[in-house]
Design a protein around this motif. Structure first.
Motif: not given
Length: 335
Positions: A106-108, A110-115, A196-205
């Motif tokens: 979902k995060s990737a 939503r943000n067009g993330s490579d990572l 070039r684009r990154i996002s984070t999920v601030d949860q321990s998964l």
């Protein structure tokens, strides 16, 4: 949507819990690529037995290396075979939260993330929590400027906490070095430099299960040589691909911590007595790759690493004693 890549080597006591955590994913548009790296137990047979009556949506595929080759080679085979838009790496003795794939995808998306990365819980062999490792929290989106510098300076080297866009590997020819130590550190660093684009999920998964008899936890007096080889190959690729100058200070600091200092720690912790001549050889690798490393701005600001480096160079006998005590206090993975 996601290809989960898992090398298997002597994991018969853990692979059931691993498979349960995968089958319980709330997001099930998954293929799971299990690579047999020719262990000496019945891990693969057990996995087949557990999955024989599985009728869910997840596609499970089994591959095997020609001979025992180590996790890097096995993961490279998985990358080549993967058909998903994204890739995740989950080890066969670890466990993922049921929302691991859902929240990262979902995060990737939503943000067009490579990572996209999450946090990780470190547990002992009985599942007891011993600590949590958190990557730096940064704004989602473009991985540039001060955001990039902050993350590269402070990220924690758990490559399994990341979801990777498959094209990141294909376009940039990213792969794991074929060594048996720090090959994951080298791959992750290369992926971050190409991101070039990154996002984070601030949860321990992701739950990392620490066991003394694992490949990473076993005492191997020559493991430091594998670390130096893996990180040396990383530096060569970075320079060959023209990635070095744009992030020179950050790259040099990464090598200092994860190549040089971790090799020193590993050598001292697994060799008794530790020889001062070997410490000089390890430092010579550093100086050969980064002659002016002492001028690095991040190193100059770090009292801890500055002190350790000076002791290894000028007072190796003292360094050996202090680092042995330090190793009991610090979980090495924080580096």
């Amino acid at each position: 949507m996601v290809s989960i890549i898992t090398p298997v080597y002597n994991a018969s006591s853990e692979i059931g819990k691993y498979l349960d955590s995968v089958m319980q994913q709330t997001f099930q548009d998954l293929e799971v690529i299990i690579i047999d790296d020719h262990g000496t137990d019945a891990s693969i047979e057990l996995a087949h037995s557990i999955l024989k009556d599985y009728s869910g949506q997840i596609a499970f595929r089994f591959l095997e290396t020609p001979v025992n080759s180590g996790p890097g080679t096995a993961r490279n085979m998985g990358i080549e075979a993967a058909t998903g838009k994204y890739i995740a790496f989950v080890d066969s003795d670890d466990i993922i939260d049921p929302r691991f794939c859902e929240l990262l995808v979902k995060s990737a998306e939503r943000n067009g993330s490579d990572l996209c990365c999450c946090n990780l819980d470190v547990c002992d062999g009985h599942g007891n929590l011993s600590g949590t490792r958190r990557n730096p929290q940064i704004p989602d989106g473009e991985f540039t400027g001060e955001v990039r510098k902050k993350f590269l300076q402070n990220y924690v080297s758990y490559f399994t906490t990341y979801l990777y866009r498959k094209t990141l590997f294909d376009v940039n020819r990213i792969h794991f070095p074929n060594g048996r130590s720090s090959e994951d550190t080298a791959m992750l660093c290369c992926a971050l430099l190409c991101c070039r684009r990154i996002s984070t999920v601030d949860q321990s998964l992701y739950k990392y299960i620490r066991k003394e008899n694992s490949l990473s936890g076993s005492a191997n007096g020559n493991r430091y040589l594998h670390k130096l080889a893996s990180l040396g190959s990383l530096m060569a690729k970075i320079r060959e691909d023209g990635l070095y100058e744009a992030d020179k200070d950050e790259i040099d600091f990464i090598y200092f911590k994860k190549g040089y200092m971790m090799s020193v720690f590993d050598y001292i912790s697994t060799n008794k007595p530790a020889r001062k001549s070997v410490l000089r050889e390890i430092r010579a690798e550093l100086v050969g790759l980064i002659p002016e490393y002492r001028q690095n701005p991040y190193l100059r600001k770090s009292f801890l690493f500055n002190t350790l480096d000076l002791m290894v160079h000028a007072l190796p006998s003292v360094a050996i004693l202090i680092i042995r005590v330090y190793m009991h206090r610090l979980n090495r993975s924080v580096i």
